[in-house]
Design a protein around this motif. Structure first.
Motif, mmCIF file in Angstrom:
data_model
loop_
_atom_site.group_PDB
_atom_site.id
_atom_site.type_symbol
_atom_site.label_atom_id
_atom_site.label_comp_id
_atom_site.label_asym_id
_atom_site.label_seq_id
_atom_site.Cartn_x
_atom_site.Cartn_y
_atom_site.Cartn_z
ATOM 1 N N LEU A 121 -5.858 -6.407 -10.996
ATOM 2 C CA LEU A 121 -6.706 -6.682 -9.771
ATOM 3 C C LEU A 121 -7.654 -5.602 -9.188
ATOM 4 O O LEU A 121 -8.881 -5.777 -9.027
ATOM 5 C CB LEU A 121 -5.740 -7.384 -8.672
ATOM 6 C CG LEU A 121 -5.223 -8.727 -8.736
ATOM 7 C CD1 LEU A 121 -4.493 -8.984 -7.339
ATOM 8 C CD2 LEU A 121 -6.317 -9.510 -9.006
ATOM 9 N N SER A 177 -16.944 -14.911 -10.176
ATOM 10 C CA SER A 177 -16.614 -16.172 -9.430
ATOM 11 C C SER A 177 -15.129 -15.603 -8.943
ATOM 12 O O SER A 177 -14.815 -16.301 -8.037
ATOM 13 C CB SER A 177 -16.730 -17.284 -10.132
ATOM 14 O OG SER A 177 -15.365 -17.436 -10.914
ATOM 15 N N PHE A 178 -14.604 -14.847 -9.444
ATOM 16 C CA PHE A 178 -13.160 -14.443 -9.098
ATOM 17 C C PHE A 178 -13.110 -13.432 -7.904
ATOM 18 O O PHE A 178 -12.203 -13.214 -7.146
ATOM 19 C CB PHE A 178 -12.341 -14.022 -10.205
ATOM 20 C CG PHE A 178 -10.905 -13.617 -9.864
ATOM 21 C CD1 PHE A 178 -10.112 -14.844 -9.610
ATOM 22 C CD2 PHE A 178 -10.212 -12.689 -10.310
ATOM 23 C CE1 PHE A 178 -8.777 -14.755 -9.373
ATOM 24 C CE2 PHE A 178 -8.999 -12.469 -10.087
ATOM 25 C CZ PHE A 178 -8.239 -13.368 -9.535
ATOM 26 N N VAL A 204 -12.012 -14.387 -4.408
ATOM 27 C CA VAL A 204 -10.665 -14.610 -4.309
ATOM 28 C C VAL A 204 -9.671 -13.323 -4.029
ATOM 29 O O VAL A 204 -9.044 -13.196 -3.254
ATOM 30 C CB VAL A 204 -10.133 -15.239 -5.856
ATOM 31 C CG1 VAL A 204 -8.526 -15.476 -5.377
ATOM 32 C CG2 VAL A 204 -10.807 -16.839 -5.841
ATOM 33 N N ALA A 215 -10.228 -12.398 -0.585
ATOM 34 C CA ALA A 215 -9.442 -12.915 0.266
ATOM 35 C C ALA A 215 -8.150 -12.303 0.149
ATOM 36 O O ALA A 215 -7.306 -12.055 1.178
ATOM 37 C CB ALA A 215 -9.303 -14.392 -0.041
ATOM 38 N N ILE A 216 -7.614 -11.967 -0.758
ATOM 39 C CA ILE A 216 -6.358 -11.517 -1.201
ATOM 40 C C ILE A 216 -6.361 -10.194 -0.204
ATOM 41 O O ILE A 216 -5.342 -9.910 0.578
ATOM 42 C CB ILE A 216 -5.957 -11.066 -2.579
ATOM 43 C CG1 ILE A 216 -5.536 -12.532 -3.007
ATOM 44 C CG2 ILE A 216 -4.761 -10.401 -2.629
ATOM 45 C CD1 ILE A 216 -5.641 -12.523 -4.558
ATOM 46 N N ARG A 217 -7.186 -9.395 -0.468
ATOM 47 C CA ARG A 217 -7.380 -7.928 -0.074
ATOM 48 C C ARG A 217 -7.350 -8.283 1.674
ATOM 49 O O ARG A 217 -6.656 -7.392 2.418
ATOM 50 C CB ARG A 217 -8.580 -7.174 -0.466
ATOM 51 C CG ARG A 217 -8.646 -6.706 -1.932
ATOM 52 C CD ARG A 217 -9.884 -5.840 -2.237
ATOM 53 N NE ARG A 217 -9.987 -4.762 -1.595
ATOM 54 C CZ ARG A 217 -9.342 -3.478 -2.016
ATOM 55 N NH1 ARG A 217 -8.853 -3.427 -3.136
ATOM 56 N NH2 ARG A 217 -9.454 -2.545 -1.070
ATOM 57 N N TRP A 268 -6.549 -10.407 3.527
ATOM 58 C CA TRP A 268 -5.232 -11.097 4.096
ATOM 59 C C TRP A 268 -3.964 -9.850 3.989
ATOM 60 O O TRP A 268 -3.399 -9.803 4.862
ATOM 61 C CB TRP A 268 -4.627 -12.226 3.139
ATOM 62 C CG TRP A 268 -3.424 -12.690 3.878
ATOM 63 C CD1 TRP A 268 -3.464 -13.833 4.787
ATOM 64 C CD2 TRP A 268 -2.232 -12.430 3.453
ATOM 65 N NE1 TRP A 268 -2.024 -14.060 5.304
ATOM 66 C CE2 TRP A 268 -1.412 -13.206 4.464
ATOM 67 C CE3 TRP A 268 -1.423 -11.475 2.500
ATOM 68 C CZ2 TRP A 268 0.135 -13.134 4.417
ATOM 69 C CZ3 TRP A 268 0.052 -11.491 2.708
ATOM 70 C CH2 TRP A 268 0.645 -12.397 3.601
ATOM 71 N N GLY A 269 -4.131 -9.257 3.040
ATOM 72 C CA GLY A 269 -3.237 -8.078 2.836
ATOM 73 C C GLY A 269 -3.250 -6.953 3.776
ATOM 74 O O GLY A 269 -2.522 -6.410 4.141
ATOM 75 N N ASP A 270 -4.494 -6.574 4.040
ATOM 76 C CA ASP A 270 -4.842 -5.735 5.070
ATOM 77 C C ASP A 270 -4.445 -6.079 6.380
ATOM 78 O O ASP A 270 -3.789 -5.131 7.123
ATOM 79 C CB ASP A 270 -6.260 -5.431 5.071
ATOM 80 C CG ASP A 270 -6.860 -4.560 4.092
ATOM 81 O OD1 ASP A 270 -6.093 -3.644 3.567
ATOM 82 O OD2 ASP A 270 -8.110 -4.521 3.489
ATOM 83 N N ASN A 283 -1.954 -8.331 7.024
ATOM 84 C CA ASN A 283 -0.497 -8.495 7.061
ATOM 85 C C ASN A 283 0.518 -7.982 6.132
ATOM 86 O O ASN A 283 1.540 -7.977 6.464
ATOM 87 C CB ASN A 283 -0.427 -9.965 6.473
ATOM 88 C CG ASN A 283 -1.187 -11.096 7.474
ATOM 89 O OD1 ASN A 283 -2.431 -11.230 7.214
ATOM 90 N ND2 ASN A 283 -0.352 -11.799 8.444
#
Lengths: 124, 124
Positions: free
Chosen positions: B27, B97-98, B101, B104-106, B108-110, B112
């Motif tokens: 990633l 295109s990925f 995504v 979004a993960i980053r 959210w991770g930041d 939570n």
DNA sequence: TGCGATCCTGCAAGTATGGACAAAATTGAT
DNA sequence: ATCAATTTTGTCCATACTTGCAGGATCGCA
């Protein structure tokens, strides 16, 4: 994962994310739970659907994944004191906030990793 | 998965996703590449940043991850025939295109999973 | 000849993951 | 007494993943 262990301590949310979702059923469980609380047996049945007749989920495994998700703070375990045992799992606030991420992953996967992905791939 | 092997054949994009990103650096590599092509050594240096003085990335590992990403179709390997060797990696269309995504993960991770996550967690 | 720069690979080891199988715990029904 | 229903846990194993070390290949230049 498998995943991802030995996370770079803190400071890397992506690594933490990988560790959190490592496991064969974790994401599917979260996804199943997005529509409301589910009992142990319901989750188990739900996971069966969509697996082309492959083996059942071992209770042991399901239990472990649920526990890990609980410790991650994504789901919450509610034990009614009844007999026979009745336990419900549901998403926490954190878990709910995670659902859109899973949705994004699913959507991207559907478009780029399914059987029809080959067609799209052709255009490099 | 740490990760996720024995994917439920096809039909489950989430499993395919897990398999695709399994690996300690995949990633991060994709993320690094979002700003443009990078050479092998540049990627290697870039991965060093942000790892609190921990071990370097073994060439073996980086090579393998890059190869896996190439086979997944997320990145593209361009070998200039020069000597000394010069190889560039860049995102394919699929890889680009990925990126959202991963973003979004980053994000959210930041919110939570970082050190400040405890505060948010306090509110259940 | 020896060194520098750059990237790639063979082999071996540590570790976690998914799974099998059985058992515990409780209370009501037969 | 015995069984049924529901969820959880203990122990063990085979597999396969991830990682790391060391070495290799190429070409130019001093």
């Amino acid at each position: 994962m498998a995943k991802a262990r030995a996370a770079p301590a803190r400071s890397c949310p992506v690594a933490a994310f990988q560790k959190m979702i490592s496991g064969k059923y974790k994401l599917r469980i979260v996804w199943d739970l997005k529509d409301g609380p589910r009992r142990y047996g319901e989750i188990r049945s739900g996971l069966l659907r969509g697996m082309e007749g492959s083996a059942e989920i071992t209770p042991r495994v399901l239990s472990r994944e649920l526990k890990a998700l609980t410790e991650s703070g994504l789901i919450d375990r509610k034990d009614f004191g009844e007999v026979p045992p009745k336990v419900e799992y549901r998403l926490t606030r954190k878990g709910k906030s995670f659902v859109p991420v899973v949705a994004a992953i699913r959507q991207w996967g559907d478009r780029n990793l399914g059987e029809s992905a080959a067609l799209v791939d052709a255009a490099e």
